[in-house]
Design a protein around this motif. Structure first.
Motif, mmCIF file in Angstrom:
data_model
loop_
_atom_site.group_PDB
_atom_site.id
_atom_site.type_symbol
_atom_site.label_atom_id
_atom_site.label_comp_id
_atom_site.label_asym_id
_atom_site.label_seq_id
_atom_site.Cartn_x
_atom_site.Cartn_y
_atom_site.Cartn_z
ATOM 1 N N ARG A 143 22.986 -71.629 -19.809
ATOM 2 C CA ARG A 143 21.731 -72.413 -20.051
ATOM 3 C C ARG A 143 20.921 -71.439 -20.759
ATOM 4 N NH1 ARG A 143 22.447 -74.519 -14.602
ATOM 5 N NH2 ARG A 143 23.133 -76.719 -14.633
ATOM 6 N N GLU A 144 20.742 -70.230 -20.722
ATOM 7 C CA GLU A 144 19.827 -69.515 -21.255
ATOM 8 C C GLU A 144 20.222 -69.202 -22.697
ATOM 9 O OE1 GLU A 144 18.006 -64.941 -21.192
ATOM 10 O OE2 GLU A 144 19.511 -65.729 -19.455
ATOM 11 N N GLU A 145 21.535 -69.533 -23.156
ATOM 12 C CA GLU A 145 22.345 -69.062 -24.274
ATOM 13 C C GLU A 145 21.845 -70.179 -25.290
ATOM 14 O OE1 GLU A 145 23.943 -66.037 -26.879
ATOM 15 O OE2 GLU A 145 23.206 -65.983 -24.637
ATOM 16 N N PHE A 146 21.615 -71.300 -24.796
ATOM 17 C CA PHE A 146 21.647 -72.713 -25.392
ATOM 18 C C PHE A 146 20.258 -73.556 -25.038
ATOM 19 C CE2 PHE A 146 26.100 -71.463 -25.162
ATOM 20 C CZ PHE A 146 26.467 -71.643 -26.812
ATOM 21 N N PRO A 147 19.274 -72.857 -25.450
ATOM 22 C CA PRO A 147 17.866 -73.446 -25.220
ATOM 23 C C PRO A 147 17.866 -74.918 -25.813
ATOM 24 C CG PRO A 147 17.305 -71.736 -26.304
ATOM 25 C CD PRO A 147 19.024 -71.821 -25.975
ATOM 26 N N ASP A 148 18.539 -75.042 -26.698
ATOM 27 C CA ASP A 148 18.123 -76.289 -27.622
ATOM 28 C C ASP A 148 19.077 -77.589 -27.008
ATOM 29 O OD1 ASP A 148 20.348 -74.654 -28.739
ATOM 30 O OD2 ASP A 148 20.335 -76.117 -30.306
ATOM 31 N N GLN A 149 19.841 -77.262 -25.852
ATOM 32 C CA GLN A 149 20.890 -78.149 -25.715
ATOM 33 C C GLN A 149 20.628 -78.384 -24.269
ATOM 34 O OE1 GLN A 149 23.131 -79.816 -27.434
ATOM 35 N NE2 GLN A 149 22.262 -79.119 -29.321
ATOM 36 N N LYS A 150 21.095 -79.969 -23.698
ATOM 37 C CA LYS A 150 21.035 -80.004 -22.570
ATOM 38 C C LYS A 150 22.574 -79.504 -22.128
ATOM 39 C CE LYS A 150 17.986 -83.812 -21.922
ATOM 40 N NZ LYS A 150 17.611 -85.080 -21.603
ATOM 41 N N VAL A 151 22.734 -78.791 -21.074
ATOM 42 C CA VAL A 151 24.176 -78.332 -20.746
ATOM 43 C C VAL A 151 24.394 -78.614 -19.232
ATOM 44 C CG1 VAL A 151 25.226 -76.091 -20.416
ATOM 45 C CG2 VAL A 151 23.818 -76.115 -22.235
ATOM 46 N N TYR A 152 25.378 -79.082 -18.841
ATOM 47 C CA TYR A 152 25.970 -79.212 -17.617
ATOM 48 C C TYR A 152 26.994 -78.032 -17.262
ATOM 49 C CZ TYR A 152 30.367 -81.456 -18.377
ATOM 50 O OH TYR A 152 31.673 -81.597 -18.996
ATOM 51 N N VAL A 153 26.803 -77.681 -15.881
ATOM 52 C CA VAL A 153 27.731 -76.837 -15.477
ATOM 53 C C VAL A 153 27.905 -77.276 -14.018
ATOM 54 C CG1 VAL A 153 28.228 -74.289 -14.776
ATOM 55 C CG2 VAL A 153 26.596 -74.802 -16.724
ATOM 56 N N ASP A 154 29.320 -77.203 -13.741
ATOM 57 C CA ASP A 154 29.788 -77.792 -12.389
ATOM 58 C C ASP A 154 31.058 -77.148 -12.095
ATOM 59 O OD1 ASP A 154 29.591 -79.159 -9.955
ATOM 60 O OD2 ASP A 154 29.655 -80.951 -10.872
ATOM 61 N N LEU A 155 31.152 -77.324 -10.629
ATOM 62 C CA LEU A 155 32.678 -76.839 -10.026
ATOM 63 C C LEU A 155 33.659 -78.134 -10.121
ATOM 64 C CD1 LEU A 155 31.473 -74.495 -7.007
ATOM 65 C CD2 LEU A 155 32.265 -73.701 -9.352
ATOM 66 N N GLU A 156 34.904 -77.722 -10.472
ATOM 67 C CA GLU A 156 35.839 -78.846 -10.536
ATOM 68 C C GLU A 156 36.919 -78.173 -9.696
ATOM 69 O OE1 GLU A 156 35.324 -81.831 -10.995
ATOM 70 O OE2 GLU A 156 33.180 -81.845 -12.318
ATOM 71 N N LEU A 157 37.972 -79.034 -9.407
ATOM 72 C CA LEU A 157 39.147 -78.599 -8.763
ATOM 73 C C LEU A 157 40.514 -78.940 -9.978
ATOM 74 C CD1 LEU A 157 40.653 -77.553 -6.475
ATOM 75 C CD2 LEU A 157 41.105 -79.666 -5.557
ATOM 76 N N HIS A 158 40.841 -77.962 -10.548
ATOM 77 C CA HIS A 158 41.975 -78.147 -11.442
ATOM 78 C C HIS A 158 43.356 -78.022 -10.824
ATOM 79 C CE1 HIS A 158 44.923 -77.121 -14.901
ATOM 80 N NE2 HIS A 158 43.895 -77.767 -15.559
ATOM 81 N N PRO A 159 44.211 -79.217 -11.185
ATOM 82 C CA PRO A 159 45.643 -79.305 -10.392
ATOM 83 C C PRO A 159 46.578 -77.921 -10.362
ATOM 84 C CG PRO A 159 45.469 -80.855 -12.376
ATOM 85 C CD PRO A 159 44.179 -80.157 -11.987
ATOM 86 N N GLU A 160 46.408 -77.323 -11.599
ATOM 87 C CA GLU A 160 47.162 -76.134 -11.764
ATOM 88 C C GLU A 160 46.290 -74.855 -11.407
ATOM 89 O OE1 GLU A 160 49.677 -73.880 -15.300
ATOM 90 O OE2 GLU A 160 48.822 -76.123 -15.364
ATOM 91 N N VAL A 164 37.521 -74.521 -10.543
ATOM 92 C CA VAL A 164 37.035 -73.758 -11.817
ATOM 93 C C VAL A 164 35.544 -74.068 -12.121
ATOM 94 C CG1 VAL A 164 39.607 -74.197 -12.848
ATOM 95 C CG2 VAL A 164 37.836 -75.899 -13.019
ATOM 96 N N LEU A 165 35.138 -73.387 -12.794
ATOM 97 C CA LEU A 165 33.753 -73.656 -13.150
ATOM 98 C C LEU A 165 33.871 -74.099 -14.808
ATOM 99 C CD1 LEU A 165 30.735 -72.955 -12.751
ATOM 100 C CD2 LEU A 165 30.973 -71.138 -14.046
ATOM 101 N N GLU A 166 33.273 -75.553 -14.797
ATOM 102 C CA GLU A 166 33.389 -76.326 -16.097
ATOM 103 C C GLU A 166 31.865 -76.187 -16.483
ATOM 104 O OE1 GLU A 166 35.994 -79.945 -16.328
ATOM 105 O OE2 GLU A 166 34.103 -80.773 -16.147
ATOM 106 N N ALA A 167 31.795 -76.295 -17.745
ATOM 107 C CA ALA A 167 30.522 -76.606 -18.427
ATOM 108 C C ALA A 167 30.746 -77.344 -19.589
ATOM 109 C CB ALA A 167 30.141 -75.038 -18.794
ATOM 110 N N GLY A 168 29.697 -78.104 -20.329
ATOM 111 C CA GLY A 168 29.722 -78.716 -21.569
ATOM 112 C C GLY A 168 28.339 -79.096 -21.958
ATOM 113 N N PHE A 169 28.378 -79.747 -23.057
ATOM 114 C CA PHE A 169 27.127 -80.059 -23.574
ATOM 115 C C PHE A 169 26.861 -81.696 -23.465
ATOM 116 C CE2 PHE A 169 28.317 -76.516 -26.441
ATOM 117 C CZ PHE A 169 27.064 -75.754 -26.337
ATOM 118 N N VAL A 170 25.683 -82.172 -22.767
ATOM 119 C CA VAL A 170 25.433 -83.560 -22.521
ATOM 120 C C VAL A 170 25.893 -84.511 -23.771
ATOM 121 C CG1 VAL A 170 23.849 -85.021 -21.342
ATOM 122 C CG2 VAL A 170 24.218 -82.646 -20.446
#
Length: 222
Positions: A143-160, A164-170
């Motif tokens: 989030r600090e690296e992209f202050p101009d963007q709304k960023v989501y970061v969340d934990l997910e469960l990958h089948p393989e 995992v820690l997942e992140a993306g731009f809203v």
């Protein structure tokens, strides 16, 4: 051909197979040792005023790993690497030596010694390390690296790959809009005295560029 001859041929085949596997394992061990010695020499050349020692380990998931320790006047700094990333960089990156030595810069600037962190001794300790340090740190760094963007970061469960820690731009809702790394990988980086957020930030920069986010929202901070 008699039954006895057939059994003898099968035994010889098994013996030959065992010899072949032993030869392959020996060649693999020699390859690992060659890379280890070469990288140790590279670091010694980059940091001639330090004593450079190292050790070889193996991760059941990520394969052979090297850890190198720079020592001077009682102060030590240790950093670890995956063999596959070393091979990839030294085969494709013209600045591979600088890439390798750069990991020690911040460690050496600190007045304190930096041995490798002690690995968690139980599942509870591992969970606490992830929940209270590694995951919050990575989320904050992204989030600090992209202050101009709304960023989501969340934990997910990958089948393989499991958790995992997942992140993306809203703002990106179609196409390649997320990146994710296994928590096990992030913890391994932490235990090698590496920045666990770095590969996530790099992946987010690729998403940023692929989706041309800088064209409409400025440029992300360096």
């Amino acid at each position: 051909m008699t039954e006895k001859d057939t059994e003898t041929q099968a035994e010889l085949t098994e013996q030959e197979q065992a010899e072949l596997e032993a030869g392959q394992e020996q060649a693999r061990a020699q390859l690992i040792m060659n890379w280890f010695q070469n990288i140790q020499q590279v670091l010694q050349g980059q940091y001639p005023e330090y004593e450079v020692d190292g050790q070889i380990g193996n991760n059941p998931t990520y394969g052979p790993m090297f850890a190198f320790t720079l020592t001077k006047e009682g102060k030590t700094c240790t950093c670890g690497f995956f063999l596959n990333e070393i091979m990839r960089n030294f085969q494709t990156n013209p600045n591979a030596i600088l890439w390798m030595s750069s990991f020690f810069v911040d460690l050496l600037r600190s007045p304190e010694s930096h041995p490798l962190p002690n690995p968690p001794q139980s599942e509870d300790e591992a969970k606490e390390l992830l929940d209270k340090h590694i995951v919050p740190y990575c989320a904050g760094a992204i989030r600090e690296e992209f202050p101009d963007q709304k960023v989501y970061v969340d934990l997910e469960l990958h089948p393989e790959h499991g958790p995992v820690l997942e992140a993306g731009f809203v703002s990106v809702i179609e196409g390649n809009n997320t990146c994710a790394l296994p928590l096990q990988y992030l913890m391994t980086l932490y235990l090698l005295n590496r920045d666990p957020a770095e590969p996530m930030v790099q992946a987010m920069y690729r998403l940023y560029e692929e989706n041309n986010l800088g064209d409409s929202a400025g440029t992300p901070s360096e």
